[in-house]
Motif scaffolding. Structure first.
Motif, PDB file in Angstrom:
ATOM      1  N   UNK A   1      15.447   9.901  -8.325  1.00  0.00           N
ATOM      2  CA  UNK A   1      14.628  11.093  -8.578  1.00  0.00           C
ATOM      3  C   UNK A   1      13.222  10.919  -7.577  1.00  0.00           C
ATOM      4  N   UNK A   2      12.619  12.095  -7.673  1.00  0.00           N
ATOM      5  CA  UNK A   2      11.315  12.170  -7.016  1.00  0.00           C
ATOM      6  C   UNK A   2      10.165  12.109  -7.721  1.00  0.00           C
ATOM      7  N   UNK A   3       9.077  11.437  -7.489  1.00  0.00           N
ATOM      8  CA  UNK A   3       7.808  11.580  -8.113  1.00  0.00           C
ATOM      9  C   UNK A   3       6.536  11.525  -7.140  1.00  0.00           C
ATOM     10  N   UNK A   4       5.703  12.108  -7.641  1.00  0.00           N
ATOM     11  CA  UNK A   4       4.442  12.248  -6.665  1.00  0.00           C
ATOM     12  C   UNK A   4       3.818  10.955  -6.327  1.00  0.00           C
ATOM     13  N   UNK A   5       3.238  10.992  -4.859  1.00  0.00           N
ATOM     14  CA  UNK A   5       2.924   9.703  -4.249  1.00  0.00           C
ATOM     15  C   UNK A   5       1.819   9.027  -5.234  1.00  0.00           C
ATOM     16  N   UNK A   6       0.940   9.733  -5.888  1.00  0.00           N
ATOM     17  CA  UNK A   6       0.032   9.000  -6.847  1.00  0.00           C
ATOM     18  C   UNK A   6       0.696   8.358  -7.992  1.00  0.00           C
ATOM     19  N   UNK A   7       1.954   9.071  -8.331  1.00  0.00           N
ATOM     20  CA  UNK A   7       2.397   8.129  -9.573  1.00  0.00           C
ATOM     21  C   UNK A   7       3.355   6.850  -8.986  1.00  0.00           C
ATOM     22  N   UNK A   8       3.593   7.026  -7.982  1.00  0.00           N
ATOM     23  CA  UNK A   8       4.489   5.931  -7.153  1.00  0.00           C
ATOM     24  C   UNK A   8       3.382   4.833  -7.041  1.00  0.00           C
ATOM     25  N   UNK A   9       2.336   5.259  -6.496  1.00  0.00           N
ATOM     26  CA  UNK A   9       1.329   4.128  -6.083  1.00  0.00           C
ATOM     27  C   UNK A   9       0.950   3.414  -7.522  1.00  0.00           C
TER      28      UNK A   9
ATOM     29  N   UNK B   1       0.618  -1.253   0.038  1.00  0.00           N
ATOM     30  CA  UNK B   1       0.067  -0.048   0.216  1.00  0.00           C
ATOM     31  C   UNK B   1       0.819   1.319  -0.026  1.00  0.00           C
ATOM     32  N   UNK B   2       2.060   1.267  -0.077  1.00  0.00           N
ATOM     33  CA  UNK B   2       2.958   2.072  -0.200  1.00  0.00           C
ATOM     34  C   UNK B   2       3.256   2.546   1.315  1.00  0.00           C
TER      35      UNK B   2
ATOM     36  N   UNK C   1       7.852  10.835  -3.381  1.00  0.00           N
ATOM     37  CA  UNK C   1       8.702   9.496  -3.256  1.00  0.00           C
ATOM     38  C   UNK C   1       9.993   9.315  -3.967  1.00  0.00           C
ATOM     39  N   UNK C   2      10.745   8.896  -3.453  1.00  0.00           N
ATOM     40  CA  UNK C   2      12.044   8.735  -3.938  1.00  0.00           C
ATOM     41  C   UNK C   2      11.894   7.255  -4.813  1.00  0.00           C
ATOM     42  N   UNK C   3      12.558   7.206  -6.044  1.00  0.00           N
ATOM     43  CA  UNK C   3      12.834   6.117  -6.802  1.00  0.00           C
ATOM     44  C   UNK C   3      14.148   6.188  -7.551  1.00  0.00           C
TER      45      UNK C   3
END
Length: 199
Positions: free
Chosen positions: A175-183, A20-21, A41-43
């Protein structure tokens, strides 16, 4: 003085949280466990991972022996061996349970028979959740990261989660992405049947 009761986390709870992140960290002097789901969120995107040319030379020179899953607890304890750490004994025991179930993994760098660097994390479907890394020899943790990415690519993983992006990780393409994109990426990764460890 009465000792504090253990707060180890059930492995099923941990895996559901990752799906669930969310992930846990030990916080405060009393080692209370808290849950986090950062935004952004970092990826590290696996297709654009970048190892600096000097590090690529170090890898080619085989200064370190790379092993997988042979010293998981030792890696965790080395990662925790710092002045301030979120890897409490409760966290450590919780992740050892994940290791025994085949979801916890370590990438280790060895030199002259000594563990000198490494990282650990959790695999679930086609996602790998990086938790922490350490080194006692120059470049040892960086070589472990290169080995991690090579294995993830070879085995069909599509998501390498780093939780946050530090300057250290940014040099590799973190890089950082928005939480919605991460999910959304996590949802796409979870159904994949990827195997990190060796049977």
């Amino acid at each position: 003085m009465r000792s504090r009761p253990r707060q180890t986390l059930d492995p099923d709870l941990l895996l559901r949280a990752y799906a669930l992140g969310w992930f846990p960290m030990g916080t405060g002097r009393r080692g209370r466990i808290e849950w986090f789901s950062p935004d952004p969120r970092g990826i590290i995107p696996l297709d654009t991972f970048h190892a600096p040319s000097r590090l690529r030379r170090v890898v080619r020179q085989s200064r370190f022996e790379v092993r997988f899953d042979t010293a998981y607890e030792a890696v965790m304890r080395a990662c925790a061996d710092r002045e301030e750490t979120w890897i409490t004994e409760d966290i450590l025991q919780s992740y050892l349970a994940l290791f025994r179930l085949g979801h916890g993994h370590s990438v280790e760098t060895w030199q002259d028979g000594q563990l000198v660097g490494g990282l650990y994390g959790v695999s679930l479907g086609g996602a790998f959740f990086g938790e922490s890394m350490f080194h006692t020899a120059t470049d040892a943790s960086k070589v472990a990261l290169v080995a991690l990415v090579e294995r993830l690519r070879a085995r069909g993983f599509v998501l390498l989660d780093t939780q946050w992006v530090t300057p250290h990780l940014a040099q590799f393409g973190g890089t950082e992405i928005r939480r919605a994109e991460y999910l959304a990426r996590l949802e796409a990764a979870l159904p994949l049947s990827c195997v990190f460890g060796d049977a």
